[in-house]
Structure formats: structure tokens, C-alpha cells
Scaffold this active site. Structure first.
Site, PDB file in Angstrom:
ATOM      1  N   SER A 182      -2.663   4.426  -0.098  1.00  0.00           N
ATOM      2  CA  SER A 182      -2.686   4.018  -1.548  1.00  0.00           C
ATOM      3  C   SER A 182      -1.389   5.034  -2.126  1.00  0.00           C
ATOM      4  O   SER A 182      -0.524   5.031  -1.434  1.00  0.00           O
ATOM      5  CB  SER A 182      -3.512   3.873  -2.416  1.00  0.00           C
ATOM      6  OG  SER A 182      -3.413   3.102  -3.479  1.00  0.00           O
ATOM      7  N   GLU A 200      -4.978  -7.231   0.715  1.00  0.00           N
ATOM      8  CA  GLU A 200      -4.980  -5.970  -0.197  1.00  0.00           C
ATOM      9  C   GLU A 200      -5.482  -6.378  -1.499  1.00  0.00           C
ATOM     10  O   GLU A 200      -6.004  -5.517  -2.122  1.00  0.00           O
ATOM     11  CB  GLU A 200      -3.335  -5.513  -0.300  1.00  0.00           C
ATOM     12  CG  GLU A 200      -2.795  -5.009   1.207  1.00  0.00           C
ATOM     13  CD  GLU A 200      -3.381  -3.678   1.427  1.00  0.00           C
ATOM     14  OE1 GLU A 200      -4.219  -3.079   0.583  1.00  0.00           O
ATOM     15  OE2 GLU A 200      -2.920  -3.075   2.443  1.00  0.00           O
ATOM     16  N   HIS A 221      -7.436  -3.543   0.057  1.00  0.00           N
ATOM     17  CA  HIS A 221      -7.181  -2.367  -0.299  1.00  0.00           C
ATOM     18  C   HIS A 221      -8.517  -1.492  -0.135  1.00  0.00           C
ATOM     19  O   HIS A 221      -9.397  -1.955  -0.672  1.00  0.00           O
ATOM     20  CB  HIS A 221      -6.492  -2.193  -1.726  1.00  0.00           C
ATOM     21  CG  HIS A 221      -5.699  -1.131  -1.856  1.00  0.00           C
ATOM     22  ND1 HIS A 221      -4.566  -0.858  -1.179  1.00  0.00           N
ATOM     23  CD2 HIS A 221      -5.743  -0.026  -2.759  1.00  0.00           C
ATOM     24  CE1 HIS A 221      -4.061   0.235  -1.612  1.00  0.00           C
ATOM     25  NE2 HIS A 221      -4.435   0.808  -2.452  1.00  0.00           N
TER      26      HIS A 221
END
Length: 526
Positions: free
Chosen positions: A210, A325, A422
Site C-alpha cells: 500500500s 482491492e 487490499h
């Protein structure tokens, strides 16, 4: 290995067990005594820079002061001041402004000398995150024969404030990016000290997820980080969009945002800002000054400009993103067709027909699917695809992946409907399935063992392939190949190219240049 870790406090309590052996290593600042944990050795809370407090707020990191005697390195240092948590469902970390510390993990027996080094940069949108999170522990990777380092860096306005007074004070024509300066300082500490822990300072791999991955895309573009690492792994994050769409990343606008932020917390000068308590600094318009800045001191070029001009670090990279994600980042249950359309119009103005056609919807159900796809492609899919293509134009290899596994997140939890979202790859990559009492399957365990093997192999040689692992082909062009990491592990092609090409065309129009062509540097005057 069984952790049975329910909270961060419980995780930290493991470090106090009297059965753990102590080890002493000489660093440049003094002797440090570590601990042994579940087949690995750890030195926790080692200072790599002086505390960034008082008059040292918003200054480049200075050398850590030396100490006398033997320093206990058996507990994590506080995380940097922040708001919220980096992964939904994790416990809030302990924080303090004195936070520039790192952790070192090595194999239990030391593993000899000259081991590959893996330096982890945590995510959290530049506003939160903590290396003490048990998910980020480096013990399982270290047991495979590497040295793992994790580091704190300044976050939010303390890490990324640009301001005219700071620019004038710097003498370098820019301000902001103190968090990136911290990362560079930690890498320099690794170069000077890691041999004492058995690591090879000439074999350093950056890896991050990230905002940590975004940081790596920036460090590869920064002349100040050149030569400090030899390989890079980026997981779900890069910074390659046209900066015309994010003018706050450019120094002139970032300075204006910094002045507005200072006014929002009641400060009319840099002196007044430095006198404010941390809690006040985390309020006001902090979110507008919590991102990197293109400025002469650290980032004279945007990543896209640097890569397009061939001025980035020419190192092997292993990068990728996850199949869904956006499912952990957006509450899709509240998305409606009218609301999503309004959001698109507000952010983009009248959508180009090609972009609207790439994410069609006529009702709320379709809008939720379109929003999830749009979030995935806009924030992650396109950036990782662009990063791979830009780096592949050089001579060093690129390895691209797509994570597709569905972890057994518990029903009723905040993570229940995440799927391959994610964050989801982290439990596998760190080989930390047993940290959670979830219904892991043999397929999950095979994937975790394989991913950890790929990551460590890449840290050793710049190539993830190795004995007993499914072959991973090198990325060669727009369509791939990439490696699917899920229930099936093997080569595949880049999917969803239609929407990604739409973003390409849209960004080309905004930049005024086709993909991959260089642009002039952005000067402090804009």
C-alpha cells in the site's frame, strides 16, 4: 508455529518470557541485546535517527545519539503519531513523537554472514501504521535465511507538511517528504550496521504494501535513495498518475495547503507550529498535507517522469496487486447508482465516453460492481501495470503477480466479505497464517509457503524462481505474463486490459504526452 495472538499487547508480552535467550550486537551507537522468538532472533526498537521532537520537527533526520552500556532491544518502540489504524480490525498502536526506530530479525542460529536483507515499509496511507503489528513480524521470513528489517517513519502532517517557511529554512528549495527522508535514513543505517547482524549491506531488497509500496515507487525515483537497495518488491501501491490530477503533490500548491493547514490548527508561523502539542497537529486540515510532494530536495521529478526518462533505480522488481482491492477499502453496501454517478462527476467532471463505457451500470447492484472495479483499477491495477511496463523498458527483470486467493476471514467480522482484497496477501506473504485461528486449508498453506519462498528467492537473486516452486515467467509486455497467486499458482495474462487502456488514454490526454514519453522536471515555481 502457533502464535495465538489476539491483541498487540498479548503479542508484546511474548517478548518478556524468561526462557528466551539474549544476544548482544554492536551497532554504531552502542551495544544492543536482542531476544529469541520462535526460531528467530529479534532486536526491537533500535534508534536509527535522533528523536524528531521540539526544534527537530520538520527537519531531516539527524544521527541517533550514542548510548553507554548494553541497550535492551526486547520491545517495540512506539509508532509515529497517527489517526486511526492501517488495517481495519487491528488494535490501535502505542504512539509517541519520538518514533524513529527500526527492528531487525535474523535466523535463530544467526545464519552466518552475508545474508540477503529485506527492508519492510508498512502501509497506512501515509497517515497511520505500525511495525509492531504482529502480522508484520519478520520471524517466519528470517527462518528462511534472510535478515528482515522493519521501520517506523513520520506520518501525516508530521511527515509530509510543506510550508513556505520550511522551504526557506531548508536551503534546498523544497519542503515536505520528511517521512521519505526517514526511510532513506533507515536504509543508510542498514548499510552501515546490518553486517553486525549477519546481513549483506550490498544485497538489500525493499518490500512494502500500500503506502509502503507507493513509497518504494518514489524511492526508486529519488536520487537520494540511489544505491541503497538492489531489488524492490511493491504490493498494491504506486504513484504514476498525472500530477495535473493531484496538484497538491506539487510544491507550490502543497505550500499553500500547508499554510491553510497551519491556520486550521491556530498557528500563524512555523515557530507556533513547532510549539503545538501533537494532538492538535493531527486535527484541522491534516489530511490535506499527508502525502508526498514533488520538490527539489527529495523528489525533483515525479515517478512517472523519472521512469519515462530512464532516471529511476535500475533494479529488478517484483510487483502486483489483488483481484478485489477495493472491497476492504469501500463500504459497497451503501453505494447507489445515483450516488456513484455523482461521485464520478464530482471527481472527474463529465466522464470521457470510453471511461464511462468501461464501468457500465444501470442500477444499484451494477453500481456496486462498477465501483469495486473502478476502485481496483484506478488506485491499484493501473499503477502496478504502468510500473511494470515502465521498468521493463530497461535491462533489469520485472516479475508481475495477481493475488486471487480468498482467505477464510471469519463470518461476522469486519473482514468477512473482503475476499482477495487490499491487505489480503499479507498473511500469506509473511507466512503468518497461524497468527489467526481461522479455517486455513491445505491450499492456503501451500500458497503461503510458496509466496514466502518466492519473496525470499527474489531477495537472494532478483528472481523468485527456485527448486520446488511453480515456474514464474518474467513480465514481457502489456499483456504479461504475470503469475497468479491463489488456489491455482501459475502463469496468466493481464486481465481487464480494456479499462486499463482507457485510463492510459485518459492520462495521456491529461499529460499531453503518450505513455512512456518523458516530461520536463517540475520546478519549485510550478
Amino acid at each position: 508455529m502457533k502464535y495465538a495472538v489476539a491483541t498487540l499487547a498479548a503479542a508484546l508480552s511474548l517478548l518478556a518470557l524468561p526462557t528466551q535467550a539474549a544476544m548482544t550486537v554492536r551497532t554504531e551507537a552502542g551495544l544492543a541485546r536482542g531476544v529469541q522468538i520462535e526460531g528467530a532472533r529479534a532486536w526491537l526498537g533500535l534508534p536509527y535517527a535522533a528523536p524528531p521532537v521540539g526544534d527537530r520537527r520538520w527537519r531531516p533526520p539527524a544521527p541517533a545519539p550514542a548510548w553507554r552500556g548494553v541497550r535492551s532491544a526486547s520491545a517495540f518502540a512506539p509508532a509515529c503519531p497517527q489517526v486511526g489504524v492501517s488495517i481495519p480490525g487491528e488494535p490501535p498502536p502505542r504512539t509517541a513523537e519520538d518514533c524513529l526506530y527500526l527492528n531487525v530479525w535474523t535466523p535463530e542460529g544467526g545464519g552466518g554472514k552475508g545474508l540477503p536483507v529485506m527492508v519492510f515499509i508498512h502501509g497506512g496511507g501515509y497517515t497511520n501504521g505500525a511495525t509492531a503489528l504482529p502480522l508484520y513480524w519478520g520471524d517466519r521470513l528470517a527462518r528462511r535465511g534472510v535478515v528482515v528489517v522493519s521501520l517506523n517513519y513520520r506520518l501525516g502532517p508530521l511527515g509530509f507538511l510543506a510550508h513556505p517557511e520550511l522551504t526557506a529554512e531548508s536551503g534546498a528549495g523544497g519542503s515536505g517528504n520528511y517521512g521519505l527522508m526517514d526511510q532513506i535514513a533507515a536504509l543508510k543505517w542498514v548499510r552501515r550496521n546490518i553486517a553486525a547482524f549477519g546481513g549483506d549491506p550490498g544485497s538489500v531488497t525493499l518490500f512494502g504494501q500500500s503506502a509502503g509500496s507507493m513509497s518504494i515507487s518514489l524511492l526508486m525515483a529519488s536520487p537520494h535513495a540511489q544505491g541503497l537497495f538492489q531489488r524492490a518488491i511493491g504490493q498494491s501501491g504506486g504513484v504514476f498518475e498525472p500530477l495535473q490530477l493531484a496538484p497538491g503533490y506539487l510544491l507550490p500548491q502543497a505550500e499553500r495547503d500547508g499554510q491553510a493547514y497551519a491556520a486550521s490548527v491556530g498557528a500563524d508561523s512555523l515557530k507556533a507550529l513547532r510549539a503545538l502539542p501533537v494532538e492538535t497537529l493531527l486535527g484541522g486540515r491534516a489530511g490535506q498535507v499527508s502525502h508526498p510532494v514533488i520538490e527539489p530536495a527529495i523528489l525533483p521529478l515525479s515517478p512517472y517522469q523519472a521512469y519515462a526518462a530512464g532516471r529511476q533505480a535500475h533494479v529488478p522488481i517484483l510487483i502486483g496487486s489483488n483481484e478485489q482491492e477495493g472491497r476492504s477499502l469501500v463500504d459497497l453496501s451503501g453505494v447507489t447508482a445515483a450516488g456513484f454517478q455523482a461521485d464520478l462527476t464530482r471527481a472527474w467532471g463529465p466522464l470521457p465516453p470510453s471511461l464511462a463505457a468501461a464501468y457500465p451500470f444501470t442500477d444499484d447492484v451494477g453500481a456496486r460492481a462498477a465501483r469495486a472495479g473502478f476502485e481496483r483499477d484506478l488506485r491499484f491495477g493501473w499503477d502496478m501495470w504502468a510500473w511494470a511496463r515502465l521498468q521493463a523498458r530497461g535491462t533489469r527483470p520485472v516479475w508481475l503477480y495477481r493475488f486471487t486467493a480468498n482467505p477464510p476471514f471469519p463470518a461476522g467480522s469486519v473482514r468477512a466479505d473482503w475476499g482477495p482484497s487490499h491487505f489480503a496477501e499479507l498473511w500469506y506473504m509473511f507466512d503468518h497464517l497461524d497468527q489467526e485461528p481461522w479455517a486455513w486449508t491445505a491450499t492456503d498453506r501451500r500458497l503461503a509457503d510458496t509466496m514466502a519462498g518466492y519473496w525470499v528467492n527474489f531477495a537472494r537473486t532478483g528472481n523468485p524462481n527456485g527448486p520446488g516452486l511453480p515456474p514464474w515467467p518474467r513480465f514481457a509486455g502489456d499483456e504479461g505474463p504475470l503469475q497468479e497467486l491463489g488456489a491455482g499458482i501459475g502463469p496468466s495474462e493481464v486481465t481487464g486490459l480494456g479499462p486499463l487502456r482507457v485510463f492510459d488514454a485518459t492520462y495521456d490526454a491529461v499529460r499531453g504526452t503518450p505513455f512512456g514519453q518523458g516530461q520536463a522536471a517540475i520546478s519549485p515555481a510550478g
